[in-house]
Design a protein around this motif. Structure first.
Motif, PDB file in Angstrom:
ATOM      1  N   TYR A 296      48.830  22.934  28.275  1.00 29.43           N
ATOM      2  CA  TYR A 296      48.474  21.591  27.846  1.00 29.43           C
ATOM      3  C   TYR A 296      48.098  20.744  29.060  1.00 29.43           C
ATOM      4  O   TYR A 296      48.719  20.834  30.122  1.00 29.43           O
TER       5      TYR A 296
ATOM      6  N   THR B 273      40.006  21.876  22.639  1.00 27.75           N
ATOM      7  CA  THR B 273      40.806  23.083  22.440  1.00 27.75           C
ATOM      8  C   THR B 273      40.044  24.277  23.005  1.00 27.75           C
ATOM      9  O   THR B 273      38.869  24.480  22.689  1.00 27.75           O
ATOM     10  N   TYR B 274      40.724  25.036  23.843  1.00 30.90           N
ATOM     11  CA  TYR B 274      40.125  26.215  24.454  1.00 30.90           C
ATOM     12  C   TYR B 274      40.388  27.445  23.593  1.00 30.90           C
ATOM     13  O   TYR B 274      41.303  27.471  22.767  1.00 30.90           O
TER      14      TYR B 274
ATOM     15  N   GLY C  36      43.784  28.858  23.317  1.00 28.75           N
ATOM     16  CA  GLY C  36      44.798  28.012  22.698  1.00 28.75           C
ATOM     17  C   GLY C  36      45.192  26.795  23.506  1.00 28.75           C
ATOM     18  O   GLY C  36      45.860  25.891  22.983  1.00 28.75           O
ATOM     19  N   ASN C  37      44.811  26.726  24.766  1.00 23.96           N
ATOM     20  CA  ASN C  37      45.112  25.552  25.585  1.00 23.96           C
ATOM     21  C   ASN C  37      44.446  24.311  25.003  1.00 23.96           C
ATOM     22  O   ASN C  37      43.342  24.381  24.481  1.00 23.96           O
ATOM     23  N   LYS C  38      45.134  23.181  25.147  1.00 22.02           N
ATOM     24  CA  LYS C  38      44.579  21.911  24.681  1.00 22.02           C
ATOM     25  C   LYS C  38      44.535  20.907  25.820  1.00 22.02           C
ATOM     26  O   LYS C  38      45.475  20.821  26.624  1.00 22.02           O
TER      27      LYS C  38
END
Length: 349
Positions: free
Chosen positions: A150, A217-218, A221-223
């Motif tokens: 995150y 949002t990647y 799953g990273n935000k």
């Protein structure tokens, strides 16, 4: 590699003064040679303040001076295209204040012109050039806060009432002036493998964005939640990365000079100062000097492809929120998601 380059500044406003301070602080790299303003009196006052050799009362006169090695374009966003084109057409290498242009169409035209004339053209997005980038990247990749998933940042400065921020015809709004920093943080440290984008903003009565809240949002799953505003003040103006073992906070977002590592309980694990040579703008000039001496037409810290990428991101966001400037059409900023973000139908509901 001993040549000291002659730097000229187009414009004599606040940011021009910051660049003047930076150039004066690196005398072995560059000399502050000339300044131009639409007012000769203003140019002369600037020249007297900073010890500048030449003062011009028009941009047209200054760009004809063959002693200039590099022109720093410090005019409002809306004028970058016209002013930079004038410089390039007269054979001048340019460092253009961010945001590079009003939109991607203008950007591509200038980049092509520079390439055709074999001139250096760079964007003065100073965060990209500062030593903080390598230092912060090293901390994030060290594993000290574990697996990172995150990121958030918030760049808010209350500058209501400034024409360059309020007026659409001056390419006003938070995004091009402040949001470019907010977007640059995840771009610099996480890259571009994006799955979706969600945007929220409030437009002023004049039709420019007062504040923006953008969630990227990647695919892993990273935000990244990035915010900017010119109708409120955030004293911290920070960026933060969160991992499963803690977090890294650094700031100010545009010129990071402090970084703190926290554990999951909020305890300080490490605290670092990140020093500058002068005020942070000097690294752009140093990089441009190196590129000029090497005969390059772009700089490694911010190549032309990256200038286009960030401009296309901002075009796409403006298109999505319905913010079109008077000097362009909606078609100018209506790019296919796949071309901008690398994925179809990128905007999340």
């Amino acid at each position: 590699m001993d040549k000291i380059i002659n730097v000229a500044i187009l414009g004599a406003g606040n940011i021009a003064n910051a660049m003047a301070e930076a150039v004066k602080g690196i005398p072995n790299e560059a000399k502050l040679y000339a300044v131009a303003s639409r007012s000769l009196e203003k140019a002369q006052a600037f020249a007297e303040k900073w010890g500048v050799e030449k003062a011009y009362g028009s941009y047209e006169d200054m760009v004809k001076d063959d002693n200039i090695d590099l022109i720093y374009v410090a005019s409002p966003h809306s004028e970058h295209y016209k002013n930079t084109k004038l410089c390039l057409e007269n054979g001048r290498n340019c460092l253009v204040e961010k945001a590079f242009c009003g939109n991607l169409v203008q950007t591509k035209e200038l980049l092509k012109l520079a390439k055709d004339k074999n001139l250096l053209l760079a964007e003065a997005m100073w965060t990209r050039y500062q030593p903080s980038y390598g230092f912060i990247k090293g901390i994030l990749e060290s594993g000290i806060i574990g697996k990172i998933n995150y990121c958030e940042d918030d760049f808010a400065i209350n500058v209501r009432g400034l024409d360059r921020m309020e007026k659409p015809e001056l390419a006003g709004g938070a995004l091009l002036d402040l949001g470019i920093y907010s977007l640059t943080v995840p771009a610099m440290y996480w890259g571009y493998d994006i799955a979706s984008v969600k945007t929220d903003c409030e437009l002023s009565e004049q039709g420019v964005d007062l504040h923006d809240d953008i969630v990227i949002t990647y695919k892993n799953g990273n935000k990244a939640r990035v915010k900017c505003a010119f109708d409120t003040q955030n004293p911290a103006n920070y960026a933060k990365f969160v991992g499963d073992k803690g977090s890294v906070v650094f700031g100010p977002i545009n010129v990071p000079t402090e970084l703190t590592v926290y554990d999951n309980d909020g305890n300080v694990v490490e605290k670092h100062d990140i020093p500058l040579l002068v005020n942070g703008y000097e690294y752009e000039v140093i990089s441009c000097r190196k590129a000029l001496l090497e005969g390059a037409n772009e700089v490694p810290e911010l190549p032309h492809s990256e200038i286009c990428r960030m401009m296309s991101w901002m075009d796409s966001i403006r298109n999505h929120i319905g913010m079109v400037y008077p000097f362009e059409t909606k078609e100018d900023i209506n790019h296919a998601d796949i071309d901008v973000w690398g994925v179809e139908n990128v905007y999340a509901d």
